[in-house]
Design a protein around this motif. Sequence first.
Motif, PDB file in Angstrom:
ATOM      1  N   LEU A  38      -2.580   1.118   6.021  1.00 52.20           N
ATOM      2  CA  LEU A  38      -1.512   2.125   6.000  1.00 52.20           C
ATOM      3  C   LEU A  38      -1.399   2.707   4.603  1.00 52.20           C
ATOM      4  N   VAL A  39      -1.185   4.018   4.542  1.00 49.34           N
ATOM      5  CA  VAL A  39      -1.089   4.708   3.257  1.00 49.34           C
ATOM      6  C   VAL A  39       0.157   5.588   3.261  1.00 49.34           C
ATOM      7  N   SER A  40       0.919   5.520   2.163  1.00 48.95           N
ATOM      8  CA  SER A  40       2.065   6.418   2.005  1.00 48.95           C
ATOM      9  C   SER A  40       2.263   6.799   0.549  1.00 48.95           C
ATOM     10  N   ALA A  41       2.078   8.073   0.266  1.00 46.11           N
ATOM     11  CA  ALA A  41       2.390   8.586  -1.068  1.00 46.11           C
ATOM     12  C   ALA A  41       3.903   8.775  -1.193  1.00 46.11           C
ATOM     13  N   ARG A  42       4.565   8.969  -0.063  1.00 46.57           N
ATOM     14  CA  ARG A  42       6.007   9.211  -0.074  1.00 46.57           C
ATOM     15  C   ARG A  42       6.788   7.936  -0.366  1.00 46.57           C
ATOM     16  N   GLN A  43       7.814   8.079  -1.189  1.00 44.06           N
ATOM     17  CA  GLN A  43       8.640   6.931  -1.564  1.00 44.06           C
ATOM     18  C   GLN A  43       9.284   6.273  -0.337  1.00 44.06           C
ATOM     19  N   TYR A  44       9.782   7.093   0.593  1.00 40.82           N
ATOM     20  CA  TYR A  44      10.482   6.535   1.755  1.00 40.82           C
ATOM     21  C   TYR A  44       9.542   5.813   2.718  1.00 40.82           C
ATOM     22  N   GLY A  45       8.233   5.967   2.509  1.00 37.86           N
ATOM     23  CA  GLY A  45       7.275   5.265   3.356  1.00 37.86           C
ATOM     24  C   GLY A  45       6.908   3.890   2.822  1.00 37.86           C
ATOM     25  N   LYS A  46       7.294   3.611   1.574  1.00 38.43           N
ATOM     26  CA  LYS A  46       6.864   2.375   0.903  1.00 38.43           C
ATOM     27  C   LYS A  46       7.324   1.109   1.646  1.00 38.43           C
ATOM     28  N   LYS A  47       8.624   0.960   1.811  1.00 36.44           N
ATOM     29  CA  LYS A  47       9.162  -0.248   2.466  1.00 36.44           C
ATOM     30  C   LYS A  47       8.710  -0.350   3.935  1.00 36.44           C
ATOM     31  N   PRO A  48       8.752   0.746   4.710  1.00 38.66           N
ATOM     32  CA  PRO A  48       8.300   0.632   6.103  1.00 38.66           C
ATOM     33  C   PRO A  48       6.867   0.126   6.234  1.00 38.66           C
ATOM     34  N   ILE A  49       5.942   0.656   5.405  1.00 37.76           N
ATOM     35  CA  ILE A  49       4.547   0.215   5.581  1.00 37.76           C
ATOM     36  C   ILE A  49       4.325  -1.178   5.004  1.00 37.76           C
ATOM     37  N   PRO A  63     -17.373   1.276  -3.582  1.00 39.50           N
ATOM     38  CA  PRO A  63     -17.320  -0.197  -3.571  1.00 39.50           C
ATOM     39  C   PRO A  63     -17.116  -0.832  -4.946  1.00 39.50           C
ATOM     40  N   SER A  64     -17.327  -0.055  -6.018  1.00 38.53           N
ATOM     41  CA  SER A  64     -17.167  -0.651  -7.353  1.00 38.53           C
ATOM     42  C   SER A  64     -15.703  -0.720  -7.797  1.00 38.53           C
ATOM     43  N   LEU A  65     -14.799  -0.078  -7.046  1.00 40.61           N
ATOM     44  CA  LEU A  65     -13.373  -0.128  -7.397  1.00 40.61           C
ATOM     45  C   LEU A  65     -12.767  -1.466  -6.972  1.00 40.61           C
ATOM     46  N   ASN A  66     -11.826  -1.966  -7.779  1.00 41.93           N
ATOM     47  CA  ASN A  66     -11.158  -3.237  -7.455  1.00 41.93           C
ATOM     48  C   ASN A  66     -10.414  -3.180  -6.125  1.00 41.93           C
ATOM     49  N   GLN A  67      -9.812  -2.010  -5.848  1.00 43.86           N
ATOM     50  CA  GLN A  67      -8.995  -1.909  -4.631  1.00 43.86           C
ATOM     51  C   GLN A  67      -9.778  -1.356  -3.441  1.00 43.86           C
ATOM     52  N   PHE A  68     -11.112  -1.356  -3.538  1.00 44.14           N
ATOM     53  CA  PHE A  68     -11.951  -0.866  -2.435  1.00 44.14           C
ATOM     54  C   PHE A  68     -11.684  -1.666  -1.160  1.00 44.14           C
ATOM     55  N   VAL A  69     -11.479  -0.952  -0.065  1.00 47.03           N
ATOM     56  CA  VAL A  69     -11.268  -1.594   1.243  1.00 47.03           C
ATOM     57  C   VAL A  69     -12.115  -0.888   2.292  1.00 47.03           C
ATOM     58  N   GLU A  70     -12.410  -1.618   3.354  1.00 41.63           N
ATOM     59  CA  GLU A  70     -13.179  -1.050   4.462  1.00 41.63           C
ATOM     60  C   GLU A  70     -12.394  -1.208   5.758  1.00 41.63           C
ATOM     61  N   PRO A  71     -11.392  -0.348   5.951  1.00 42.63           N
ATOM     62  CA  PRO A  71     -10.585  -0.466   7.166  1.00 42.63           C
ATOM     63  C   PRO A  71     -11.351   0.032   8.391  1.00 42.63           C
ATOM     64  N   GLU A  72     -10.848  -0.348   9.549  1.00 44.46           N
ATOM     65  CA  GLU A  72     -11.416   0.171  10.799  1.00 44.46           C
ATOM     66  C   GLU A  72     -10.514   1.226  11.415  1.00 44.46           C
ATOM     67  N   VAL A  73      -9.293   1.337  10.889  1.00 41.92           N
ATOM     68  CA  VAL A  73      -8.367   2.377  11.339  1.00 41.92           C
ATOM     69  C   VAL A  73      -7.400   2.664  10.189  1.00 41.92           C
ATOM     70  N   LEU A  74      -7.030   3.936  10.056  1.00 38.57           N
ATOM     71  CA  LEU A  74      -6.164   4.378   8.951  1.00 38.57           C
ATOM     72  C   LEU A  74      -4.901   5.027   9.508  1.00 38.57           C
ATOM     73  N   ILE A  75      -3.754   4.658   8.935  1.00 37.16           N
ATOM     74  CA  ILE A  75      -2.477   5.273   9.321  1.00 37.16           C
ATOM     75  C   ILE A  75      -1.884   5.929   8.083  1.00 37.16           C
ATOM     76  N   VAL A  76      -1.582   7.224   8.180  1.00 39.64           N
ATOM     77  CA  VAL A  76      -0.963   7.923   7.046  1.00 39.64           C
ATOM     78  C   VAL A  76       0.417   8.425   7.433  1.00 39.64           C
ATOM     79  N   ILE A  77       1.339   8.346   6.473  1.00 42.89           N
ATOM     80  CA  ILE A  77       2.719   8.771   6.711  1.00 42.89           C
ATOM     81  C   ILE A  77       2.819  10.295   6.824  1.00 42.89           C
ATOM     82  N   ASP A  78       1.982  10.981   6.062  1.00 43.46           N
ATOM     83  CA  ASP A  78       1.986  12.447   6.106  1.00 43.46           C
ATOM     84  C   ASP A  78       0.573  12.922   5.748  1.00 43.46           C
TER      85      ASP A  78
END
Length: 203
Positions: A73-84, A108-123
């Motif tokens: 789950l990804v949220s750039a919006r502040q109000y999405g932080k706690k819900p996700i 892949p060289s980034l520390n926070q690299f992830v390989e999700p199988e599905v992505l959810i975005v708030i906006d």
Amino acid sequence: MTEEEQEEMLVEEDTYLTAGVHIGTQQKTEAMKPFIFKVRNDGLFVLNVKKTDRRISTIAKFLSRFPPEKILLVSARQYGKKPIETFSDVVGASCFAGRFIPGSLTNPSLNQFVEPEVLIVIDPSADRQAVKEGVNVGVPIIGLVDTNNTLENVDIALPTNNKGRKSLALVFYLLAREMKLIKGEIEDREEFDYEVEDFEQSL
């Protein structure tokens, strides 16, 4: 609405309305027309909460097919932080709350690299970098979309007020509860030991 239709909804219609799930914007895109119930006198477009309710059920079933840790789950919006963050804790998913670091899905060289199988975005608009990378790596993208969003690169749309604290809290509370139920982790909805408020970003 008949009693039968009321029973089929995940929560009473009034619960959606109180949380402001139906509150759209003063813009509407062609893609969002099917989800719009009406336009108010002040020019604000209103979403159809029955369609939101059905879509939450559909998405909960879809997400339940994935290993929880492969849901991002990804949220750039502040109000999405706690819900996700709460949703991720409850179902075991991953989340990026705040700034999305470019390359998180593709480098892949980034520390926070992830390989999700599905992505959810708030906006999909505010989270466009995550959407772009999701498209690049070929994962299905679920987007919470308001009346002003386009559905470009969104595979499954969840029509809702994606800017409201209470609206986002209710949507993720219901998604988490339904996933727990579908996966047999709770036997009925009464067993879900969280409140909507647990998902709500404080002011």
